[in-house]
Design a protein around this motif. Sequence first.
Motif, mmCIF file in Angstrom:
data_model
loop_
_atom_site.group_PDB
_atom_site.id
_atom_site.type_symbol
_atom_site.label_atom_id
_atom_site.label_comp_id
_atom_site.label_asym_id
_atom_site.label_seq_id
_atom_site.Cartn_x
_atom_site.Cartn_y
_atom_site.Cartn_z
ATOM 1 N N ASP A 26 -14.637 -25.097 -20.333
ATOM 2 C CA ASP A 26 -15.101 -23.794 -20.047
ATOM 3 C C ASP A 26 -15.022 -23.271 -21.321
ATOM 4 O O ASP A 26 -14.119 -23.477 -21.879
ATOM 5 C CB ASP A 26 -14.525 -23.139 -18.940
ATOM 6 C CG ASP A 26 -14.621 -23.519 -17.324
ATOM 7 O OD1 ASP A 26 -15.752 -24.134 -17.139
ATOM 8 O OD2 ASP A 26 -13.564 -24.018 -17.034
ATOM 9 N N GLY B 208 -9.349 -24.333 -14.393
ATOM 10 C CA GLY B 208 -10.290 -25.388 -14.674
ATOM 11 C C GLY B 208 -9.898 -26.552 -13.843
ATOM 12 O O GLY B 208 -11.048 -26.983 -13.031
ATOM 13 N N SER C 20 -24.172 -29.848 -19.991
ATOM 14 C CA SER C 20 -23.502 -28.686 -19.786
ATOM 15 C C SER C 20 -24.228 -27.636 -18.780
ATOM 16 O O SER C 20 -25.459 -27.558 -18.778
ATOM 17 C CB SER C 20 -22.978 -27.831 -21.177
ATOM 18 O OG SER C 20 -22.467 -28.624 -21.898
ATOM 19 N N ASN D 267 -24.981 -23.702 -18.384
ATOM 20 C CA ASN D 267 -24.594 -22.531 -19.090
ATOM 21 C C ASN D 267 -25.072 -21.433 -18.438
ATOM 22 O O ASN D 267 -25.955 -21.318 -17.586
ATOM 23 C CB ASN D 267 -25.455 -22.462 -20.292
ATOM 24 C CG ASN D 267 -25.073 -23.769 -20.946
ATOM 25 O OD1 ASN D 267 -24.360 -24.195 -21.856
ATOM 26 N ND2 ASN D 267 -25.965 -24.734 -20.882
ATOM 27 N N TRP E 160 -6.571 -20.312 -17.615
ATOM 28 C CA TRP E 160 -7.851 -21.303 -18.102
ATOM 29 C C TRP E 160 -7.803 -22.865 -17.555
ATOM 30 O O TRP E 160 -8.336 -23.283 -17.001
ATOM 31 C CB TRP E 160 -7.902 -21.198 -19.283
ATOM 32 C CG TRP E 160 -9.536 -21.642 -20.046
ATOM 33 C CD1 TRP E 160 -10.505 -21.524 -19.223
ATOM 34 C CD2 TRP E 160 -9.811 -22.460 -20.807
ATOM 35 N NE1 TRP E 160 -11.560 -21.917 -19.928
ATOM 36 C CE2 TRP E 160 -11.222 -22.661 -20.933
ATOM 37 C CE3 TRP E 160 -8.923 -23.184 -21.891
ATOM 38 C CZ2 TRP E 160 -11.561 -23.564 -21.913
ATOM 39 C CZ3 TRP E 160 -9.461 -23.682 -22.814
ATOM 40 C CH2 TRP E 160 -11.078 -24.027 -22.978
ATOM 41 N N LYS F 174 -17.325 -20.699 -11.719
ATOM 42 C CA LYS F 174 -16.721 -20.517 -12.895
ATOM 43 C C LYS F 174 -17.591 -21.087 -14.121
ATOM 44 O O LYS F 174 -17.598 -22.430 -13.789
ATOM 45 C CB LYS F 174 -15.297 -20.716 -13.140
ATOM 46 C CG LYS F 174 -14.691 -19.905 -12.018
ATOM 47 C CD LYS F 174 -14.492 -18.512 -12.475
ATOM 48 C CE LYS F 174 -13.465 -17.663 -11.672
ATOM 49 N NZ LYS F 174 -13.459 -16.415 -11.694
ATOM 50 N N GLY F 175 -17.766 -20.788 -14.967
ATOM 51 C CA GLY F 175 -18.606 -21.607 -16.181
ATOM 52 C C GLY F 175 -19.735 -21.730 -15.872
ATOM 53 O O GLY F 175 -20.515 -21.585 -16.925
ATOM 54 N N SER G 37 -20.391 -21.593 -21.376
ATOM 55 C CA SER G 37 -20.725 -22.857 -20.844
ATOM 56 C C SER G 37 -19.594 -23.759 -19.901
ATOM 57 O O SER G 37 -18.533 -23.253 -20.204
ATOM 58 C CB SER G 37 -21.168 -23.744 -21.962
ATOM 59 O OG SER G 37 -20.199 -24.175 -22.750
ATOM 60 N N HIS G 38 -20.222 -24.565 -19.146
ATOM 61 C CA HIS G 38 -19.135 -25.466 -18.504
ATOM 62 C C HIS G 38 -19.662 -26.673 -18.742
ATOM 63 O O HIS G 38 -20.682 -26.994 -18.289
ATOM 64 C CB HIS G 38 -19.316 -25.029 -16.909
ATOM 65 C CG HIS G 38 -18.533 -25.567 -16.202
ATOM 66 N ND1 HIS G 38 -17.210 -25.621 -16.092
ATOM 67 C CD2 HIS G 38 -18.908 -26.557 -15.123
ATOM 68 C CE1 HIS G 38 -16.828 -26.752 -14.926
ATOM 69 N NE2 HIS G 38 -17.715 -27.066 -14.460
ATOM 70 N N SER H 237 -21.674 -17.105 -16.303
ATOM 71 C CA SER H 237 -20.709 -16.557 -17.494
ATOM 72 C C SER H 237 -19.958 -15.522 -17.160
ATOM 73 O O SER H 237 -20.363 -14.643 -16.417
ATOM 74 C CB SER H 237 -21.711 -16.296 -18.658
ATOM 75 O OG SER H 237 -21.482 -14.940 -18.983
ATOM 76 N N HIS I 196 -14.078 -31.061 -17.752
ATOM 77 C CA HIS I 196 -14.792 -29.655 -17.548
ATOM 78 C C HIS I 196 -14.182 -28.819 -18.715
ATOM 79 O O HIS I 196 -13.038 -28.252 -18.127
ATOM 80 C CB HIS I 196 -14.721 -29.435 -16.084
ATOM 81 C CG HIS I 196 -15.068 -30.167 -15.093
ATOM 82 N ND1 HIS I 196 -16.524 -30.546 -15.134
ATOM 83 C CD2 HIS I 196 -14.707 -31.269 -14.300
ATOM 84 C CE1 HIS I 196 -16.681 -31.345 -13.925
ATOM 85 N NE2 HIS I 196 -15.568 -31.731 -13.673
#
Lengths: 712, 188
Positions: free
Chosen positions: A107, A49, A155, A157, A45, A262-263, A111-112, A266, A105
């Motif tokens: 994650d 990220g 964010s 999402n 992760w 990504k993020g 959400s991101h 979902s 950022h």
Amino acid sequence: MNDDEARIKAAFGQLDLPEPPERLRRRLAALAVARPTRDRAWRPWASAGAIAAAAVALLLVGLAVLGPGGTPTPTPTAAPGGLTRYDTGMFSFSYPAAWRTFEYHVDSSFSHSLVYLATVDVPEPCETTQASGFTRVDCQDRWSLGLGGVVVVVSANGRPGFDIANVPAGAGTLTVDGQPGYLEKGTAPTGDPTWTWTFARPGTPDNFFTIRATFRGPDAGTISAELFALVATIQFDTRVSPVPPPNPSPMTVCHPVPPYYKGVFSPFLTCASAVAAALAALPADHPAIARIEFQFGDYCPGGCSGLNLLDGYVIVTFVDGPALLLSVRDESPTSGVHVTSVGPLAPQPGPTANADGAPNSVDATGGFGGGGLWATRSGSLYISSDGGRSWKVAPSAFTTPGACIDSGIGCGAPFVLDARHAWIINAGPGSTEFTGSQTDVLKLVLVRTTDGGTTWRQISIPGSYPGTTQSLVFVDADHGFLLCGWTRMSPTPSTVLRTDDGGLTWRVVYVGSPGGDTASLGSMFAASSASTLWAGAEGDAGPIGRALFDVSHDAGTTWSPVDLPGLTGQLGGALNYLMAPPTFAPVSLVTVVSGTESGNVTRIYRSADGGADWSLASSLQREASANLLALDATHWLLPVSNSEGLTATADGGKTWQDLATVGLTSNWIVSMAAASSRDLIAVVATGTSQPGPQALFVSHDGGLTWAPMAHG
Amino acid sequence: VIAGAWSSSIARSLEGRTLDRRDTRARIAELAERDLTRAYRLAGLILGDANEAEEAVADALERALRHADELRDPERFRAWFDRILTNACRDRLRRRRGIRLIAMPDDVVDRQDPFRNSLARDEALREIAALEPDERIVVVLHFWADLTLDDIATRLGWPAGTVRSRFYRGLERLRRGRVGTPGPRSEP
């Protein structure tokens, strides 16, 4: 309720108790505003990220060059009126120039975070620490709001099934650059207003943006006006091509996931599509789906690397029929997400047979030589001779209906010697409710089978053993021992009985002195040969005035303390206790849990000579919560407390590493047994925090992955 | 033909999994805030110490918020949180195992601690400090929190028989007042 109880109850009722200190409320508020902390790292992760952020940057550069209008807009850009423009890459907006931006950022499942805007300092939300074998990432809000402060989190999402038209109660609707949205006005536990604007992302189902602002007075009116102004200036960035809408047939959707999604997309959405695709391959008459459980992120069977955020497992449970275990491998961006069926799992034993509704709730489980496993459930005994792949069910003949009086210590614990021989101790007719009084009666009945549970025979054991805890061991089909262990409330001293004819007749070989205590034996009872018996203190009900661990070399007639280095002279009971009876195959081990000033310690002792001498093999600053399971001489598994799951050693206790328990519905392991180094069985309490029935799981890969017990 | 049915079934199945963690945490915090007095007093009675009670409640809140998404049904908050709180108290009590607990004469009782003080004033409850941790938990949950033994078993996830035995042991020791001399114990 008797007089004493009434008196105690009244006394409790009259207590004058203090209010919680204000400080505790403040601590709660501080905890509540912290962002979710991850218990276990998504190992990839942190690095993913960073890569995803880099990819977003690249994307923006590319778009800036190729975008319409010629002049790339640098972000942020000064705007008139003391405002600054910020471009998230998906939409832009204006905000007061005095606010600072923080591009973290973060994650999470849905959400991101795109940017933080704040009048106060916003420290890096994620903290990465290296723990043994994995990287731990904790992300939470680490800012604090002063007077007149505001923190805004923007964010992106994604959530499968999200529908912007479902406006939560109390929220006000609005439009954001032509897109539907709503505003929820909430209050943070600190008492500060928290307003969240939610609005749809153009052209994409299930995806949306949020702007969450937390602010504090005195001039809250100005801040709220600034926030409304910010939202009013939002413009979607049409340069970003919309995410392709799902295929009209959702069953076939399985997007390759480019890293910069990504993020935004979902993982759940992606995987739901991938899982749907896998399900589409099933026969058309498949039963309805009852539940889909995702277990992602913190387990990577082949080791985590790159962007495999979605590696994990999915368990699909059907209303009536076999459950399905799916393996999910994330190979994006090269080839997308792959879902393969590991199952289907064989049918679970009669889902309707249990009053508690649990498909495979169990009471006890264990293993026996030659690949055997056993479990009891609702008065039935299940025996497997092939490591849990198939099960034979003995009908519920071994309980005497209504006669299993709860002695308070438990009843009906079986001893299974092999696939044919099993014995169970039950309370018999004439027993009374356990009250701790001298007049209590506990008659014991032994029920045995010699044909794998087809037929059962009941044998009454002479004597009465109220308040004792019964432990049964057999070394072969004929020679067995029964320890009725004294407990602190027991009017009966510890008694050892012996049989040489498979349980038909019993004779007493040892009686502790009346009053128990110093002459009592702990109920962690085992036999390593027909003449060598072991008894150790149990944590809860065991004696407190006697050696922690005793041995008899004359088939139970005389007992002497066992020397465990580091615990020499220690007594059993509340401070030190055996987690489980010692085991002697495939290696001789005994596990002792001790309370110390600095917390609980679990010590594991090993003997190379069948128990003549014990040496300390491992000492952990954790509390074992169920029995240690040795798969071979050096590979051991240990369930640890507080639902921490399993920890494992491959080098006989020198080093330990926590294992993910993929497929288990709970990390709360009650007991474990092994039929071989690969075939394991575990009883877990379902629900990690909420109470639930116990369920039985089997593993065929040494504990890495698990599936509900099946029998057919 | 069945594809549609499946997809809606999947969507339904997923619905319960899609609570925003932030919302969930806020809700847990709100429920905890509402129940804070009871939680603090429960911990105080189990631990007999106001400072420890505060720490235990804080530990439990932290755990609860970390596992916020496990609470599917807000109606069950109290049962859920009781279990977390009790475990937090147990951890603290177990850490104390090395300390020998003895019943103290009135004039030695620490007047500073409101819980200890309150318990010590009552003859029937004075001995509670010396109960085994799990006995004490069951006794407090039953008599003070008004839970039946079965409720306690369900809530804590302990076998009903274990709860019963702990209760009767605890009760017996309170009744006999023999808790001051629990037999030889090992010293730390």
